[in-house]
Design a protein around this motif. Structure first.
Motif, PDB file in Angstrom:
ATOM      1  N   SER A  31       0.828  -1.207   0.000  1.00  0.00           N
ATOM      2  CA  SER A  31       0.000   0.000   0.000  1.00  0.00           C
ATOM      3  C   SER A  31       0.860   1.254   0.000  1.00  0.00           C
ATOM      4  CB  SER A  31      -0.916   0.016   1.224  1.00  0.00           C
ATOM      5  OG  SER A  31      -1.776  -1.098   1.199  1.00  0.00           O
ATOM      6  N   LEU A  32       1.955   1.216   0.740  1.00  0.00           N
ATOM      7  CA  LEU A  32       2.859   2.371   0.753  1.00  0.00           C
ATOM      8  C   LEU A  32       3.562   2.553  -0.591  1.00  0.00           C
ATOM      9  CD1 LEU A  32       4.404   2.114   4.331  1.00  0.00           C
ATOM     10  CD2 LEU A  32       2.719   3.756   3.495  1.00  0.00           C
ATOM     11  N   PHE A  37       2.820   6.097  -6.384  1.00  0.00           N
ATOM     12  CA  PHE A  37       2.686   5.887  -7.820  1.00  0.00           C
ATOM     13  C   PHE A  37       1.339   6.394  -8.324  1.00  0.00           C
ATOM     14  CE2 PHE A  37       5.632   2.163  -6.838  1.00  0.00           C
ATOM     15  CZ  PHE A  37       6.750   2.946  -6.998  1.00  0.00           C
ATOM     16  N   ALA A  38       0.311   6.255  -7.514  1.00  0.00           N
ATOM     17  CA  ALA A  38      -0.989   6.815  -7.888  1.00  0.00           C
ATOM     18  C   ALA A  38      -0.904   8.345  -7.920  1.00  0.00           C
ATOM     19  CB  ALA A  38      -2.066   6.345  -6.909  1.00  0.00           C
ATOM     20  N   ILE A  65       3.378   9.881 -16.709  1.00  0.00           N
ATOM     21  CA  ILE A  65       2.253   8.948 -16.667  1.00  0.00           C
ATOM     22  C   ILE A  65       2.723   7.526 -16.939  1.00  0.00           C
ATOM     23  CG2 ILE A  65       0.121   8.277 -17.856  1.00  0.00           C
ATOM     24  CD1 ILE A  65      -0.391  11.294 -18.284  1.00  0.00           C
ATOM     25  N   THR A  66       3.603   7.348 -17.905  1.00  0.00           N
ATOM     26  CA  THR A  66       4.092   6.003 -18.252  1.00  0.00           C
ATOM     27  C   THR A  66       4.885   5.383 -17.112  1.00  0.00           C
ATOM     28  OG1 THR A  66       4.215   6.667 -20.573  1.00  0.00           O
ATOM     29  CG2 THR A  66       5.456   4.712 -19.925  1.00  0.00           C
ATOM     30  N   PHE A  74       2.799  -2.896 -11.297  1.00  0.00           N
ATOM     31  CA  PHE A  74       3.503  -3.977 -10.596  1.00  0.00           C
ATOM     32  C   PHE A  74       3.279  -3.933  -9.085  1.00  0.00           C
ATOM     33  CE2 PHE A  74       5.706  -4.244 -14.655  1.00  0.00           C
ATOM     34  CZ  PHE A  74       5.579  -5.606 -14.870  1.00  0.00           C
ATOM     35  N   ALA A  75       3.097  -2.747  -8.516  1.00  0.00           N
ATOM     36  CA  ALA A  75       2.760  -2.669  -7.091  1.00  0.00           C
ATOM     37  C   ALA A  75       1.357  -3.237  -6.859  1.00  0.00           C
ATOM     38  CB  ALA A  75       2.852  -1.231  -6.599  1.00  0.00           C
TER      39      ALA A  75
END
Length: 120
Positions: A31-32, A37-38, A65-66, A74-75
């Motif tokens: 989650s961290l 990344f979001a 964005i990419t 992947f997370a």
């Protein structure tokens, strides 16, 4: 607290408790990883949407964005693998994290003078 609880459950041969603690820790770590990344995705979208219309700004936003999207995928794959108890998805997430870790820190090691003959 986390390590102490894990050690106590391991000493008491409480393997179900050990698995639970490891799963909770993995959820926290995953989650961290997903949160920044979001945020990177959102920043990239805002940069493309509200930045100037120069092609350099649009390309930079696309790169943000990419990169954020690849890491986010992947997370999320790691979190989904933990949730569904899928070792293949967990391994894929860990391998990609290791790859990017080496990719980013290898130049730093070279700059600091460490010799890593594994990659030569």
């Amino acid at each position: 607290i986390f390590s102490h609880t894990l050690i106590e459950r391991n000493r008491n041969n409480n393997m179900e408790g050990v698995k639970t603690i490891i799963k909770i820790g993995s959820y926290i770590i995953g989650s961290l990883q997903v949160i920044p990344f979001a945020i990177l995705e959102i920043v990239g979208l805002l940069y493309v949407s509200f930045g100037s219309s120069e092609i350099v700004h649009v390309k930079l936003g696309g790169i943000i964005i990419t990169i954020g999207g690849i890491f986010l995928i992947f997370a999320s794959l790691l979190l989904h693998g933990i949730r569904t108890n899928s070792p293949g998805k967990i391994k894929a997430g860990i391998i990609v994290q290791f790859f990017f870790f080496v990719l980013f820190f290898y130049p730093l090691f070279l700059h600091l003078g460490f010799r890593v003959d594994f990659f030569r």
